[in-house]
Scaffold this motif. Structure first.
Motif, PDB file in Angstrom:
ATOM      1  N   UNK A  20      50.259  66.554  27.325  1.00 50.57           N
ATOM      2  CA  UNK A  20      49.945  65.591  26.266  1.00 50.57           C
ATOM      3  C   UNK A  20      49.791  64.195  26.856  1.00 50.57           C
ATOM      4  N   UNK A  21      50.693  63.816  27.761  1.00 49.76           N
ATOM      5  CA  UNK A  21      50.578  62.525  28.427  1.00 49.76           C
ATOM      6  C   UNK A  21      49.328  62.481  29.299  1.00 49.76           C
ATOM      7  N   UNK A  22      49.042  63.568  29.975  1.00 47.03           N
ATOM      8  CA  UNK A  22      47.843  63.681  30.806  1.00 47.03           C
ATOM      9  C   UNK A  22      46.605  63.372  29.961  1.00 47.03           C
ATOM     10  N   UNK A  23      46.507  63.984  28.794  1.00 45.59           N
ATOM     11  CA  UNK A  23      45.356  63.766  27.913  1.00 45.59           C
ATOM     12  C   UNK A  23      45.296  62.316  27.432  1.00 45.59           C
ATOM     13  N   UNK A  24      46.440  61.780  26.990  1.00 40.74           N
ATOM     14  CA  UNK A  24      46.480  60.375  26.552  1.00 40.74           C
ATOM     15  C   UNK A  24      45.932  59.449  27.634  1.00 40.74           C
ATOM     16  N   UNK A  25      46.418  59.647  28.848  1.00 47.11           N
ATOM     17  CA  UNK A  25      46.066  58.734  29.933  1.00 47.11           C
ATOM     18  C   UNK A  25      44.617  58.915  30.373  1.00 47.11           C
ATOM     19  N   UNK A  69      36.763  66.603  26.374  1.00 49.81           N
ATOM     20  CA  UNK A  69      35.298  66.598  26.377  1.00 49.81           C
ATOM     21  C   UNK A  69      34.766  65.783  25.201  1.00 49.81           C
ATOM     22  N   UNK A  70      35.352  65.973  24.039  1.00 50.58           N
ATOM     23  CA  UNK A  70      34.913  65.266  22.835  1.00 50.58           C
ATOM     24  C   UNK A  70      35.120  63.765  22.964  1.00 50.58           C
ATOM     25  N   UNK A  71      36.208  63.363  23.632  1.00 50.43           N
ATOM     26  CA  UNK A  71      36.515  61.945  23.816  1.00 50.43           C
ATOM     27  C   UNK A  71      35.723  61.314  24.954  1.00 50.43           C
ATOM     28  N   UNK A  72      34.879  62.099  25.634  1.00 50.75           N
ATOM     29  CA  UNK A  72      34.107  61.651  26.796  1.00 50.75           C
ATOM     30  C   UNK A  72      35.008  61.124  27.909  1.00 50.75           C
ATOM     31  N   UNK A  73      36.185  61.754  28.007  1.00 49.81           N
ATOM     32  CA  UNK A  73      37.131  61.402  29.068  1.00 49.81           C
ATOM     33  C   UNK A  73      36.842  62.170  30.349  1.00 49.81           C
ATOM     34  N   UNK A  74      35.916  63.130  30.279  1.00 51.62           N
ATOM     35  CA  UNK A  74      35.480  63.891  31.451  1.00 51.62           C
ATOM     36  C   UNK A  74      33.971  63.710  31.594  1.00 51.62           C
ATOM     37  N   UNK A  75      33.434  63.866  32.806  1.00 53.83           N
ATOM     38  CA  UNK A  75      31.982  63.733  32.991  1.00 53.83           C
ATOM     39  C   UNK A  75      31.222  64.740  32.129  1.00 53.83           C
ATOM     40  N   UNK A  76      30.037  64.376  31.650  1.00 51.63           N
ATOM     41  CA  UNK A  76      29.299  65.290  30.758  1.00 51.63           C
ATOM     42  C   UNK A  76      28.877  66.588  31.427  1.00 51.63           C
ATOM     43  N   UNK A 101      30.542  55.166  33.580  1.00 53.90           N
ATOM     44  CA  UNK A 101      30.888  54.673  34.915  1.00 53.90           C
ATOM     45  C   UNK A 101      32.201  55.223  35.459  1.00 53.90           C
ATOM     46  N   UNK A 102      33.119  55.560  34.576  1.00 60.05           N
ATOM     47  CA  UNK A 102      34.450  55.980  35.017  1.00 60.05           C
ATOM     48  C   UNK A 102      35.020  56.960  34.009  1.00 60.05           C
ATOM     49  N   UNK A 103      35.733  57.978  34.543  1.00 62.78           N
ATOM     50  CA  UNK A 103      36.279  59.030  33.684  1.00 62.78           C
ATOM     51  C   UNK A 103      37.766  59.223  33.941  1.00 62.78           C
ATOM     52  N   UNK A 104      38.463  59.632  32.897  1.00 68.47           N
ATOM     53  CA  UNK A 104      39.909  59.794  32.998  1.00 68.47           C
ATOM     54  C   UNK A 104      40.307  60.971  33.864  1.00 68.47           C
ATOM     55  N   UNK A 105      39.556  62.055  33.754  1.00 68.36           N
ATOM     56  CA  UNK A 105      39.835  63.244  34.566  1.00 68.36           C
ATOM     57  C   UNK A 105      38.581  64.105  34.631  1.00 68.36           C
ATOM     58  N   UNK A 106      38.725  65.328  35.088  1.00 65.85           N
ATOM     59  CA  UNK A 106      37.626  66.280  35.235  1.00 65.85           C
ATOM     60  C   UNK A 106      38.237  67.668  35.317  1.00 65.85           C
ATOM     61  N   UNK A 107      37.443  68.685  35.083  1.00 64.89           N
ATOM     62  CA  UNK A 107      37.913  70.054  35.313  1.00 64.89           C
ATOM     63  C   UNK A 107      36.717  70.930  35.661  1.00 64.89           C
ATOM     64  N   UNK A 108      37.000  71.977  36.439  1.00 64.15           N
ATOM     65  CA  UNK A 108      35.961  72.964  36.721  1.00 64.15           C
ATOM     66  C   UNK A 108      35.656  73.686  35.421  1.00 64.15           C
ATOM     67  N   UNK A 109      34.380  73.754  35.032  1.00 63.21           N
ATOM     68  CA  UNK A 109      34.057  74.193  33.684  1.00 63.21           C
ATOM     69  C   UNK A 109      33.344  75.509  33.557  1.00 63.21           C
ATOM     70  N   UNK A 110      33.278  76.317  34.622  1.00 58.80           N
ATOM     71  CA  UNK A 110      32.578  77.585  34.481  1.00 58.80           C
ATOM     72  C   UNK A 110      33.250  78.667  35.318  1.00 58.80           C
ATOM     73  N   UNK A 111      32.845  79.889  35.057  1.00 58.64           N
ATOM     74  CA  UNK A 111      33.267  81.082  35.791  1.00 58.64           C
ATOM     75  C   UNK A 111      34.801  81.209  35.826  1.00 58.64           C
ATOM     76  N   UNK A 112      35.295  81.850  36.888  1.00 58.89           N
ATOM     77  CA  UNK A 112      36.743  82.093  36.954  1.00 58.89           C
ATOM     78  C   UNK A 112      37.524  80.796  37.019  1.00 58.89           C
ATOM     79  N   UNK A 113      36.896  79.721  37.466  1.00 57.57           N
ATOM     80  CA  UNK A 113      37.583  78.442  37.636  1.00 57.57           C
ATOM     81  C   UNK A 113      38.123  77.910  36.308  1.00 57.57           C
ATOM     82  N   UNK A 114      37.280  77.872  35.271  1.00 57.19           N
ATOM     83  CA  UNK A 114      37.748  77.335  33.990  1.00 57.19           C
ATOM     84  C   UNK A 114      38.703  78.309  33.309  1.00 57.19           C
TER      85      UNK A 114
END
Length: 445
Positions: free
Chosen positions: A185-190, A252-259, A199-212
């Motif tokens: 929850x803190x991770x998401x807030x921050x 994703x909805x908050x645009x806190x990760x790259x599109x 120009x800048x994003x809060x975090x990122x995640x692998x979004x496909x295949x076994x990774x996500x």
């Protein structure tokens, strides 16, 4: 079968390596087995920044044995997996040494041979027993682990947390102090707070295949859920599963990760954080050295590392894995192949890899690495080792069954549908559970 949520823990140090066995000459720590003049081994390896430096040591094996190695393929985790499966389907498996990973190993048992007759017990005793157990499928040692034990910890930009303006603004908005997150929850807030797209994003995640799916799986467990019940019925569409998936959706909805995250895999995350455009990165130990190298990373000198956050159940995430090398059943010179596999996983090779960030699987190497860091006074590397040593205490494997990767291919499109808003999290997970349930029934579970 049982769902394999076995923790991988580092054990105590053991003695230096001396290999011996029936039909094999004894050799000391810095030697290799036999004279292989005239032998050329074809190999298929995983590629990428974390993995390729080790392959430079192959020339040392060639000089010592007279053998030669032809690397006929070197691709990313998922691409090499697809190629190996294609080889199996086509019957073109006459190459000798190949990539393997504990999450993928159950599907390769018809390709790779048991290493037990070729690797003496004295060598296996140098590993933590849980690593050898994880590398053993149906009683056969399917791979010998390299210094690539994977569990994720959280990398973060120190300067963002030290900035008084950020501290004040965050406290006013969220009501608690800005410190590196201890919960998701803190991770998401921050991540949302730091984001300033494009120009800048809060975090990122692998979004496909076994990774996500793996990331979803570990957050599911941290939120109190499981992928399957004891009868292998999918249970990931539980309330815990919905809560876990919602975390990805909200970012994703908050645009806190790259599109483009839905096309990201591991190398994209590494380059993203190193580019200086991301605040927080839940990632593997192999990136540690890269992130702090000023020749390759814009965030060098500004990287902190802490143990991975907790989910709502109080458990920390801990999806873990382990890379290694295997030998094909069709290999024409198994003694030479076993020698190369041993060489690429021996004490010196593991220490070579571990000095660049990855975590070793031989216990003596772990002890030697800690001693080196203490002697050098490298505070960053000390911070990295402390964080990942703590992270490893919370590690757990994926469910250990041959269809794991196949199941993730059914799940990840549904996770993506929820992330982009085409389905609700419940609809997506219910549909994924139905598809996986049908697959499991087809395989007789």
């Amino acid at each position: 079968m049982k769902i394999g949520n076995r923790a991988f823990l580092f054990g105590s140090a053991m003695s230096a390596v001396i290999l011996c066995g029936a039909g094999q000459a004894a050799f000391a720590k810095d030697e290799v087995m036999g004279d292989f003049s005239g032998v050329t081994l074809k190999a298929k390896f995983i590629g990428g920044n974390q993995y390729e430096p080790l392959y430079a040591r192959i020339t040392d094996w060639e000089k010592a044995t007279g053998g030669k190695v032809e690397i006929i393929s070197k691709k990313s985790h998922f691409e090499i997996d697809k190629e190996i499966k294609s080889d199996i389907a086509a019957g073109s498996t006459d190459w000798c040494v190949g990539y393997n990973h504990v999450s993928f190993a159950p599907q390769y048992t018809n390709l790779y041979t048991d290493l037990t007759p070729y690797i003496p017990q004295d060598t296996l005793d140098k590993y933590n027993p849980s690593f050898i157990e994880a590398a053993t499928i149906n009683g056969e040692l399917q791979m010998l682990p390299r210094a690539q034990f994977d569990v994720s910890a959280l990398y973060y930009r120190k300067s963002l947390y030290a900035d008084p303006k950020n501290q004040k603004a965050f406290k006013e908005k969220y009501g608690y102090a800005l410190t590196p997150p201890d919960t998701f929850d803190q991770f998401k807030d921050q991540a949302i707070f730091f984001a300033d797209p494009p120009n800048f994003y809060g975090t990122q995640y692998a979004g496909k295949e076994e990774a996500v799916v793996g990331r979803f799986y570990e957050l599911l467990v941290a939120d109190g859920g499981q992928m399957f019940d004891k009868d292998w019925k999918p249970t990931f569409n539980s309330e815990s599963g919905q809560q876990a998936l919602q975390w990805f959706v909200d970012l994703y909805k908050a645009k806190a990760v790259p599109p483009g995250v839905l096309s990201y895999v591991w190398d994209d995350l590494g380059s993203g954080f190193a580019s200086g455009s991301v605040a927080l990165d839940l990632d593997w130990p192999g990136w540690a050295s890269y992130f702090n190298d000023p020749k390759q990373s814009k965030v060098a000198g500004d990287v902190g590392v802490i143990v991975q956050p907790k989910g709502s159940s109080g458990k920390r995430t801990g999806w873990s894995g382990m890379h290694g090398f295997s030998m094909t059943k069709d290999c024409g010179d198994k003694k030479a192949a076993a020698s190369l596999i041993w060489f690429l996983t021996n004490h010196d090779s593991q220490l070579f890899e571990a000095q660049k960030g990855p975590l070793p699987t031989r216990t003596k190497v772990w002890d030697d690495l800690i001693a080196q860091v203490k002697e050098s006074g490298d505070t960053y590397r000390g911070e990295v080792l402390t964080a990942f040593q703590e992270a490893s205490k919370h590690a757990f494997a994926v469910p250990k069954f041959p269809e794991w990767v196949e199941s993730t291919n059914l799940i990840y499109p549904e996770l993506q549908a929820a992330i982009v808003g085409d389905k609700t999290v419940k609809e997506a997970l219910d549909d994924a559970a139905e598809r996986v349930g049908d697959m499991m029934a087809d395989y007789g579970y």
